[in-house]
Design an enzyme around this catalytic site. Structure first.
Site, mmCIF file in Angstrom:
data_model
loop_
_atom_site.group_PDB
_atom_site.id
_atom_site.type_symbol
_atom_site.label_atom_id
_atom_site.label_comp_id
_atom_site.label_asym_id
_atom_site.label_seq_id
_atom_site.Cartn_x
_atom_site.Cartn_y
_atom_site.Cartn_z
ATOM 1 N N HIS A 304 0.689 -1.252 -0.050
ATOM 2 C CA HIS A 304 -0.193 0.000 -0.092
ATOM 3 C C HIS A 304 0.740 1.279 0.096
ATOM 4 O O HIS A 304 1.835 1.330 0.673
ATOM 5 C CB HIS A 304 -1.035 0.177 1.141
ATOM 6 C CG HIS A 304 -0.443 0.165 2.547
ATOM 7 N ND1 HIS A 304 -0.227 1.141 3.086
ATOM 8 C CD2 HIS A 304 -0.316 -0.837 3.418
ATOM 9 C CE1 HIS A 304 0.493 0.882 4.428
ATOM 10 N NE2 HIS A 304 0.401 -0.289 4.803
ATOM 11 N N ASP A 316 6.319 1.172 6.285
ATOM 12 C CA ASP A 316 4.841 0.855 6.249
ATOM 13 C C ASP A 316 4.106 1.954 5.297
ATOM 14 O O ASP A 316 3.599 3.045 5.748
ATOM 15 C CB ASP A 316 4.186 0.888 7.497
ATOM 16 C CG ASP A 316 2.853 0.413 7.735
ATOM 17 O OD1 ASP A 316 2.509 -0.132 6.707
ATOM 18 O OD2 ASP A 316 2.020 0.592 8.770
ATOM 19 N N GLU A 350 -4.999 1.883 2.709
ATOM 20 C CA GLU A 350 -5.171 0.751 3.503
ATOM 21 C C GLU A 350 -5.237 1.100 4.840
ATOM 22 O O GLU A 350 -5.808 0.497 5.528
ATOM 23 C CB GLU A 350 -3.819 -0.222 3.187
ATOM 24 C CG GLU A 350 -3.686 -1.425 3.714
ATOM 25 C CD GLU A 350 -3.269 -1.305 5.317
ATOM 26 O OE1 GLU A 350 -3.258 -2.204 5.897
ATOM 27 O OE2 GLU A 350 -2.570 -0.332 5.565
ATOM 28 N N GLU A 351 -4.453 2.322 5.233
ATOM 29 C CA GLU A 351 -4.631 2.579 6.547
ATOM 30 C C GLU A 351 -5.829 3.190 6.977
ATOM 31 O O GLU A 351 -6.085 3.247 7.854
ATOM 32 C CB GLU A 351 -3.438 3.464 6.818
ATOM 33 C CG GLU A 351 -2.029 3.188 6.540
ATOM 34 C CD GLU A 351 -1.459 2.026 7.721
ATOM 35 O OE1 GLU A 351 -2.269 1.640 8.513
ATOM 36 O OE2 GLU A 351 -0.253 1.834 7.505
ATOM 37 N N ASP A 379 3.468 -6.214 3.601
ATOM 38 C CA ASP A 379 3.313 -5.097 4.467
ATOM 39 C C ASP A 379 3.746 -5.354 6.123
ATOM 40 O O ASP A 379 3.110 -5.262 6.886
ATOM 41 C CB ASP A 379 1.650 -5.139 4.492
ATOM 42 C CG ASP A 379 1.195 -3.637 5.163
ATOM 43 O OD1 ASP A 379 2.085 -2.778 5.409
ATOM 44 O OD2 ASP A 379 0.139 -3.551 5.743
ATOM 45 N N HIS A 512 3.738 2.614 12.749
ATOM 46 C CA HIS A 512 2.733 3.663 12.885
ATOM 47 C C HIS A 512 3.485 4.861 13.846
ATOM 48 O O HIS A 512 2.877 5.434 14.710
ATOM 49 C CB HIS A 512 1.488 3.225 13.462
ATOM 50 C CG HIS A 512 0.638 2.506 12.406
ATOM 51 N ND1 HIS A 512 -0.364 1.910 12.729
ATOM 52 C CD2 HIS A 512 0.862 2.182 11.065
ATOM 53 C CE1 HIS A 512 -1.053 1.082 11.879
ATOM 54 N NE2 HIS A 512 -0.201 1.403 10.796
#
Length: 547
Positions: A304, A316, A350-351, A379, A512
Site C-alpha cells: 500500500h 509501512d 489501506e491505513e 506489508d 505507525h
C-alpha cells in the site's frame, strides 16, 4: 523370481500415474527414501531465470535510492493528502521511464486530519507535564464551547488492563466523566490491537469522556503509535508506553495511600481532528507485464502506497510497494516474460479502511476467462528476507485441479533459495509459513485466490538482530533450533549468526510511529528483499500448477 509386495507394487503404480498426470514442472520424482528425498521436479529454465532475477536485483541500490528520494521529497503520505497524490504522480513518471505499462484506478476515500493536539499530566508537584501522544485515526476532536472554541478536556484518569476490568468498573459507575487509560502490556499485535480499534466505543458506553491507549508495541523510546480507531463519539489517542506506565503508577499511589497522595491524577487532552467522509479521490497504481502463454491468468504483487502522517512511511509500506515494482522491472528484463501476467499494484487507503484493495478486486473480477491465480502482498516491512506466508487457493483444494500447493512452494523455496548465501544469510527467503491473507489482498483471498505475504526476518529478536545498527560477530556459530517445519540455520564454517525467526514483535518498534523512516533498514536488506520477492513471483507466474 522375487515376489513384489503389494505395498511396494502400489507405490510403483502410484508413482507411474503421478509422473504421467502431473504437469511437467511439478512431477513426482520419489515417494520414498527419507524426508530429504525430492518430490517435485522443476523445469531447467527456472534456475537460469531465478539466477538472473537475483543478480539483477543485487546489481544496484535503485530500490533504496528511489524510496529515499520519494520519502525525502514528499514525506509521509496520509490518504487524502496532497503529499500522497504527488508521490503517486512521481512514481508513475519513474515507471514510465522504466518502459513498463502503468495505469491508475480512481478510489474515493475518507479524509482524516490530525491538526493540533496535545496531552498533559497535571502533576500537583511538577505542574503541566507534556506527554507523548498521537491521536487515533477517525477520532473526533475534543468538544468545543458555545463560541466554537476548543478548550480541551480536563478530567481524572482511570486505568484498566483488560476489557473485563473496564466492564466491572463501568458497572460500578467508576468511568463516568473520566478519561480511560488502557494500559495493557504488549503480547501480540493481533490480539492487542483491539484496544486501539474498539477502546473508545467500549468506554463511551459507560460515560467516559475520552480514551488513551498504551501504544501497541513491545518497546518504546517515548514513541506513540497511531492507527485507526472505530468511529466513536469521544476522542481517542495513543500514548507512549513510558507515559502510560507513569500515569498508572501515580494512580496506584493515590489508591494505595490517599492520605500521602491525596490528588487523583488528572490529564488535559486537546484534539482538533476532523473527518470528512468520501471527500477525496486517490488512486491505485497498476504496473503490468503481460504473460507470454497465459495472459488471462494473473499473479498480483504489491503493497500500500499510503501511510500515516508520522515518520516517512518508508517501512509501512513504501518499501513493500517498491520491491514489488522492482519485481516487475526485473521480470521484464528476462529473455521472455513469465507464462502468466504479473501485476504490481500500489494500493491506496489501506491505513484508512483498505478501500484501494476493494476497488481493485471490483475492477478485476474473477471470471471464466480472466482470473487471479496468486495474490502476493508485502506489508510487514523490509528487513532481511525470511520467506512467505501462504494460504492455498480454492482450485488447488477442490475439484479436478486438486494439488498440494503449500508442499510445492515449500519444495521450491528449499530448492531455489535454501542453499544460497548471497541474500543476507544462509537460506534467506526460502521458508514457507501458513496464513498468507493480507489487508489489501483480502477481497481476492475471500474469492478463493491463493494468497501470500512477504515475510522478513524479525529485526530485533535476541540473541541476534537484523537491525542496521547490529554488529555481526564473525565468531558466532549457528545453534541448532527446530521451529516446527525445518531447520532455520546452517552449520559450518560460513555460519555467523544464530537462527533467524520470522518477523513478529520487532516490526512494531517502528509501526505507525515517527521512527518509520529510511533509517530502519539498509540498502542491502532492500536489495535482498527485492530479489526474494522476484523469485517467489516468478515461481508463481511460471509454474503450470494451481496454487
Amino acid at each position: 523370481m522375487r515376489r513384489i509386495g503389494f505395498f511396494k507394487l502400489s507405490l510403483i503404480v502410484l508413482a507411474i500415474y503421478l509422473f504421467l498426470c502431473l504437469p511437467s514442472d511439478a512431477g513426482l520424482l520419489f515417494l520414498s527414501g527419507g524426508d530429504k528425498a525430492p518430490k517435485f521436479k522443476f523445469e531447467h529454465h527456472f534456475q537460469e531465470n531465478i539466477d538472473k532475477l537475483i543478480a539483477g536485483s543485487l546489481e544496484s541500490s535503485i530500490v533504496w535510492d528511489r524510496l529515499a528520494e520519494m520519502t525525502d521529497t514528499f514525506g509521509n503520505r496520509l490518504v487524502g493528502s496532497d503529499a500522497l497524490e504527488k508521490s503517486i504522480d512521481w512514481i508513475i513518471g519513474k515507471v514510465k521511464g522504466d518502459g513498463l505499462s502503468v495505469t491508475t484506478e480512481e478510489v474515493v476515500v475518507d479524509y482524516w486530519e490530525r491538526n493540533e493536539e496535545s496531552l498533559y499530566f497535571l502533576s500537583p508537584t511538577r505542574g503541566r507535564v507534556k506527554l507523548h501522544m498521537l491521536g487515533l485515526g477517525r477520532s473526533p476532536a475534543t468538544p468545543v464551547d458555545k463560541d466554537g472554541i476548543n478548550h480541551g478536556i480536563t478530567a481524572e484518569i482511570i486505568v484498566v488492563t483488560s476489557k473485563e476490568e473496564l466492564e466491572q468498573l463501568g458497572a460500578a459507575g467508576e468511568l463516568k466523566g473520566r478519561v480511560v487509560l488502557y494500559n495493557k502490556p504488549f503480547e501480540a499485535y493481533s490480539t492487542d490491537v483491539i484496544y486501539r480499534s474498539m477502546g473508545a466505543t467500549w468506554a463511551q458506553e459507560h460515560g467516559a469522556v475520552a480514551v488513551l491507549v498504551r501504544s501497541v508495541a513491545p518497546l518504546s523510546l517515548q514513541t506513540a503509535h497511531t492507527g485507526n480507531a472505530y468511529p466513536a463519539s469521544i476522542p481517542a489517542a495513543s500514548i507512549s508506553i513510558e507515559d502510560a506506565q507513569l500515569l498508572a503508577r501515580v494512580l496506584n499511589r493515590h489508591q494505595q495511600d490517599p492520605k500521602q497522595f491525596p490528588d487523583w491524577p488528572k490529564v488535559h487532552l486537546t484534539m482538533n481532528a476532523q473527518t470528512t467522509l468520501n471527500s477525496k479521490k486517490s488512486r491505485n497504481i497498476v504496473v503490468e507485464l503481460k504473460g507470454r502463454e497465459l495472459p488471462e491468468e494473473v499473479v498480483v504483487v504489491g503493497g500500500h502506497i499510503d501511510s500515516w502522517d508520522v515518520g516517512s512511511g518508508a517501512i509501512d509500506d513504501g518499501a513493500g510497494c517498491f520491491i514489488a515494482w522492482e519485481t516487475v522491472r526485473q521480470l521484464s528484463r528476462l529473455d521472455k516474460p513469465p507464462r502468466r501476467t504479473v501485476r504490481a499494484v500500489f494500493w491506496t487507503s489501506e491505513e484508512n479502511g483498505a478501500a484501494g484493495g476493494r476497488v481493485y478486486a471490483a475492477n478485476h473480477p474473477e471470471t471464466n476467462t480472466t482470473r487471479h491465480v496468486f495474490a502476493f502482498e508485502s506489508d510487514y516491512g523490509v528487513f532481511d528476507p525470511y520467506g512467505i506466508n501462504f494460504t492455498p487457493g480454492r482450485r488447488a483444494q477442490e475439484g479436478p485441479h486438486r494439488f498440494n500447493s503449500y508442499e510445492y512452494l515449500t519444495a521450491a523455496g528449499e530448492h531455489f533459495l535454501g542453499s544460497r548465501k548471497d541474500l543476507g544469510y544462509y537460506g534467506a527467503g526460502s521458508f514457507v509459513l501458513p496464513n498468507g491473507i493480507g489487508a489489501d489482498i483480502a477481497p481476492l483471498c475471500k474469492q478463493g485466490v491463493a494468497c501470500a505475504q512477504f515475510r522478513p526476518a524479525d529485526p530485533f529478536p535476541l540473541p541476534y538482530s537484523t537491525s542496521p545498527y547490529y554488529i555481526k560477530k564473525n565468531d558466532v556459530k549457528s545453534e541448532s533450533r527446530e521451529l516446527g517445519h525445518r531447520r532455520h540455520h546452517h552449520d559450518g564454517e560460513d555460519a555467523q549468526d544464530p537462527p533467524r525467526r520470522p518477523v513478529d514483535s520487532g516490526y512494531f518498534y517502528y509501526h505507525h510511529t515517527e521512527a518509520d523512516t529510511m533509517g530502519a533498514f539498509t540498502p542491502d536488506q532492500v536489495k535482498n528483499s527485492a530479489a526474494v520477492m522476484a523469485v517467489w513471483t516468478f515461481i508463481a507466474a511460471e509454474s503450470r500448477v494451481e496454487f
